[in-house]
Design a protein around this motif. Structure first.
Motif, PDB file in Angstrom:
ATOM      1  N   MET A  20      45.213  39.215  38.563  1.00 57.97           N
ATOM      2  CA  MET A  20      44.265  38.769  39.558  1.00 57.97           C
ATOM      3  C   MET A  20      44.898  37.614  40.339  1.00 57.97           C
ATOM      4  O   MET A  20      45.435  36.683  39.749  1.00 57.97           O
ATOM      5  CB  MET A  20      42.968  38.322  38.866  1.00 57.97           C
ATOM      6  CG  MET A  20      41.886  37.908  39.826  1.00 57.97           C
ATOM      7  SD  MET A  20      40.340  37.408  39.039  1.00 57.97           S
ATOM      8  CE  MET A  20      39.740  38.931  38.400  1.00 57.97           C
ATOM      9  N   SER A  21      44.789  37.661  41.655  1.00 55.59           N
ATOM     10  CA  SER A  21      45.376  36.617  42.485  1.00 55.59           C
ATOM     11  C   SER A  21      44.512  35.351  42.453  1.00 55.59           C
ATOM     12  O   SER A  21      43.341  35.383  42.053  1.00 55.59           O
ATOM     13  CB  SER A  21      45.510  37.097  43.931  1.00 55.59           C
ATOM     14  OG  SER A  21      44.229  37.143  44.539  1.00 55.59           O
ATOM     15  N   THR A  22      45.089  34.266  42.894  1.00 57.96           N
ATOM     16  CA  THR A  22      44.359  33.004  42.959  1.00 57.96           C
ATOM     17  C   THR A  22      43.160  33.133  43.890  1.00 57.96           C
ATOM     18  O   THR A  22      42.064  32.648  43.573  1.00 57.96           O
ATOM     19  CB  THR A  22      45.282  31.862  43.434  1.00 57.96           C
ATOM     20  OG1 THR A  22      46.373  31.760  42.517  1.00 57.96           O
ATOM     21  CG2 THR A  22      44.551  30.546  43.503  1.00 57.96           C
ATOM     22  N   ASN A  23      43.345  33.798  45.018  1.00 56.37           N
ATOM     23  CA  ASN A  23      42.243  33.987  45.959  1.00 56.37           C
ATOM     24  C   ASN A  23      41.086  34.757  45.329  1.00 56.37           C
ATOM     25  O   ASN A  23      39.921  34.398  45.498  1.00 56.37           O
ATOM     26  CB  ASN A  23      42.709  34.710  47.225  1.00 56.37           C
ATOM     27  CG  ASN A  23      43.530  33.821  48.127  1.00 56.37           C
ATOM     28  OD1 ASN A  23      43.543  32.597  47.983  1.00 56.37           O
ATOM     29  ND2 ASN A  23      44.232  34.433  49.057  1.00 56.37           N
ATOM     30  N   GLU A  24      41.406  35.810  44.616  1.00 54.76           N
ATOM     31  CA  GLU A  24      40.374  36.601  43.946  1.00 54.76           C
ATOM     32  C   GLU A  24      39.664  35.775  42.877  1.00 54.76           C
ATOM     33  O   GLU A  24      38.442  35.845  42.743  1.00 54.76           O
ATOM     34  CB  GLU A  24      40.987  37.851  43.316  1.00 54.76           C
ATOM     35  CG  GLU A  24      41.473  38.862  44.330  1.00 54.76           C
ATOM     36  CD  GLU A  24      42.287  39.975  43.691  1.00 54.76           C
ATOM     37  OE1 GLU A  24      42.270  41.080  44.251  1.00 54.76           O
ATOM     38  OE2 GLU A  24      42.934  39.746  42.654  1.00 54.76           O
ATOM     39  N   THR A  25      40.407  34.999  42.155  1.00 54.68           N
ATOM     40  CA  THR A  25      39.836  34.151  41.112  1.00 54.68           C
ATOM     41  C   THR A  25      38.891  33.116  41.714  1.00 54.68           C
ATOM     42  O   THR A  25      37.787  32.894  41.210  1.00 54.68           O
ATOM     43  CB  THR A  25      40.947  33.438  40.315  1.00 54.68           C
ATOM     44  OG1 THR A  25      41.798  34.427  39.743  1.00 54.68           O
ATOM     45  CG2 THR A  25      40.372  32.561  39.233  1.00 54.68           C
ATOM     46  N   LEU A  26      39.308  32.509  42.812  1.00 56.81           N
ATOM     47  CA  LEU A  26      38.469  31.503  43.461  1.00 56.81           C
ATOM     48  C   LEU A  26      37.205  32.115  44.056  1.00 56.81           C
ATOM     49  O   LEU A  26      36.127  31.512  43.985  1.00 56.81           O
ATOM     50  CB  LEU A  26      39.258  30.748  44.524  1.00 56.81           C
ATOM     51  CG  LEU A  26      40.328  29.811  43.974  1.00 56.81           C
ATOM     52  CD1 LEU A  26      41.173  29.243  45.112  1.00 56.81           C
ATOM     53  CD2 LEU A  26      39.719  28.696  43.150  1.00 56.81           C
ATOM     54  N   LYS A  27      37.312  33.295  44.617  1.00 54.55           N
ATOM     55  CA  LYS A  27      36.124  33.974  45.138  1.00 54.55           C
ATOM     56  C   LYS A  27      35.145  34.294  44.014  1.00 54.55           C
ATOM     57  O   LYS A  27      33.939  34.151  44.163  1.00 54.55           O
ATOM     58  CB  LYS A  27      36.513  35.249  45.882  1.00 54.55           C
ATOM     59  CG  LYS A  27      37.113  34.971  47.234  1.00 54.55           C
ATOM     60  CD  LYS A  27      37.489  36.239  47.957  1.00 54.55           C
ATOM     61  CE  LYS A  27      38.153  35.899  49.278  1.00 54.55           C
ATOM     62  NZ  LYS A  27      38.457  37.105  50.058  1.00 54.55           N
ATOM     63  N   MET A  28      35.686  34.722  42.879  1.00 55.17           N
ATOM     64  CA  MET A  28      34.854  35.006  41.723  1.00 55.17           C
ATOM     65  C   MET A  28      34.179  33.714  41.230  1.00 55.17           C
ATOM     66  O   MET A  28      32.983  33.706  40.924  1.00 55.17           O
ATOM     67  CB  MET A  28      35.690  35.624  40.597  1.00 55.17           C
ATOM     68  CG  MET A  28      34.874  36.064  39.409  1.00 55.17           C
ATOM     69  SD  MET A  28      35.881  36.812  38.110  1.00 55.17           S
ATOM     70  CE  MET A  28      36.716  35.367  37.474  1.00 55.17           C
ATOM     71  N   LEU A  29      34.937  32.631  41.197  1.00 62.51           N
ATOM     72  CA  LEU A  29      34.392  31.342  40.779  1.00 62.51           C
ATOM     73  C   LEU A  29      33.278  30.892  41.726  1.00 62.51           C
ATOM     74  O   LEU A  29      32.221  30.434  41.292  1.00 62.51           O
ATOM     75  CB  LEU A  29      35.504  30.294  40.732  1.00 62.51           C
ATOM     76  CG  LEU A  29      35.093  28.868  40.375  1.00 62.51           C
ATOM     77  CD1 LEU A  29      34.451  28.811  39.001  1.00 62.51           C
ATOM     78  CD2 LEU A  29      36.304  27.952  40.439  1.00 62.51           C
ATOM     79  N   TYR A  30      33.493  31.052  43.017  1.00 64.00           N
ATOM     80  CA  TYR A  30      32.480  30.706  44.013  1.00 64.00           C
ATOM     81  C   TYR A  30      31.184  31.468  43.751  1.00 64.00           C
ATOM     82  O   TYR A  30      30.099  30.888  43.707  1.00 64.00           O
ATOM     83  CB  TYR A  30      33.011  30.994  45.415  1.00 64.00           C
ATOM     84  CG  TYR A  30      31.966  30.926  46.496  1.00 64.00           C
ATOM     85  CD1 TYR A  30      31.521  29.696  46.970  1.00 64.00           C
ATOM     86  CD2 TYR A  30      31.417  32.081  47.049  1.00 64.00           C
ATOM     87  CE1 TYR A  30      30.553  29.623  47.965  1.00 64.00           C
ATOM     88  CE2 TYR A  30      30.455  32.016  48.034  1.00 64.00           C
ATOM     89  CZ  TYR A  30      30.028  30.787  48.486  1.00 64.00           C
ATOM     90  OH  TYR A  30      29.071  30.715  49.456  1.00 64.00           O
ATOM     91  N   ASN A  31      31.297  32.770  43.567  1.00 66.67           N
ATOM     92  CA  ASN A  31      30.113  33.599  43.330  1.00 66.67           C
ATOM     93  C   ASN A  31      29.408  33.219  42.035  1.00 66.67           C
ATOM     94  O   ASN A  31      28.178  33.213  41.971  1.00 66.67           O
ATOM     95  CB  ASN A  31      30.483  35.079  43.332  1.00 66.67           C
ATOM     96  CG  ASN A  31      30.794  35.563  44.729  1.00 66.67           C
ATOM     97  OD1 ASN A  31      30.152  35.182  45.688  1.00 66.67           O
ATOM     98  ND2 ASN A  31      31.808  36.392  44.852  1.00 66.67           N
ATOM     99  N   GLU A  32      30.163  32.891  41.020  1.00 68.58           N
ATOM    100  CA  GLU A  32      29.559  32.462  39.758  1.00 68.58           C
ATOM    101  C   GLU A  32      28.869  31.115  39.912  1.00 68.58           C
ATOM    102  O   GLU A  32      27.794  30.897  39.362  1.00 68.58           O
ATOM    103  CB  GLU A  32      30.614  32.398  38.647  1.00 68.58           C
ATOM    104  CG  GLU A  32      31.084  33.749  38.167  1.00 68.58           C
ATOM    105  CD  GLU A  32      29.954  34.613  37.618  1.00 68.58           C
ATOM    106  OE1 GLU A  32      29.164  34.123  36.789  1.00 68.58           O
ATOM    107  OE2 GLU A  32      29.860  35.776  38.026  1.00 68.58           O
ATOM    108  N   CYS A  33      29.469  30.218  40.673  1.00 68.74           N
ATOM    109  CA  CYS A  33      28.866  28.896  40.887  1.00 68.74           C
ATOM    110  C   CYS A  33      27.530  29.016  41.602  1.00 68.74           C
ATOM    111  O   CYS A  33      26.592  28.256  41.318  1.00 68.74           O
ATOM    112  CB  CYS A  33      29.809  27.996  41.683  1.00 68.74           C
ATOM    113  SG  CYS A  33      31.195  27.394  40.705  1.00 68.74           S
ATOM    114  N   LEU A  34      27.414  29.959  42.531  1.00 66.35           N
ATOM    115  CA  LEU A  34      26.156  30.133  43.249  1.00 66.35           C
ATOM    116  C   LEU A  34      25.028  30.588  42.325  1.00 66.35           C
ATOM    117  O   LEU A  34      23.859  30.407  42.648  1.00 66.35           O
ATOM    118  CB  LEU A  34      26.333  31.121  44.403  1.00 66.35           C
ATOM    119  CG  LEU A  34      27.190  30.630  45.563  1.00 66.35           C
ATOM    120  CD1 LEU A  34      27.311  31.724  46.625  1.00 66.35           C
ATOM    121  CD2 LEU A  34      26.653  29.346  46.165  1.00 66.35           C
ATOM    122  N   LYS A  35      25.362  31.155  41.193  1.00 69.57           N
ATOM    123  CA  LYS A  35      24.363  31.603  40.214  1.00 69.57           C
ATOM    124  C   LYS A  35      23.951  30.485  39.260  1.00 69.57           C
ATOM    125  O   LYS A  35      23.053  30.664  38.445  1.00 69.57           O
ATOM    126  CB  LYS A  35      24.923  32.753  39.379  1.00 69.57           C
ATOM    127  CG  LYS A  35      25.268  33.988  40.164  1.00 69.57           C
ATOM    128  CD  LYS A  35      25.897  35.008  39.235  1.00 69.57           C
ATOM    129  CE  LYS A  35      26.558  36.138  39.978  1.00 69.57           C
ATOM    130  NZ  LYS A  35      27.254  37.042  39.048  1.00 69.57           N
TER     131      LYS A  35
END
Length: 59
Positions: A1-16
């Protein structure tokens, strides 16, 4: 998984993030830096929710 993908996933999790959970994370943080990180994330999530409420005229 790329850093960008990881950060996008983290962003979405943070919104929850439940704000009660965020408070608990802040209180249980092992370092001041970790505490600050959780605080910043919590503030960001709260700001996003406030913007949504204002945008939808639900206040």
């Amino acid at each position: 998984m790329s850093t960008n993908e990881t950060l996008k996933m983290l962003y979405n999790e943070c919104l929850k993030l439940d704000l009660n959970e965020a408070t608990q994370l802040i209180l249980e943080a092992e370092t001041e830096e970790e505490q600050e990180f959780y605080s910043i994330v919590s503030d960001f999530v709260l700001q996003q929710r406030q913007r949504k409420v204002i945008r939808e005229n639900r206040f």
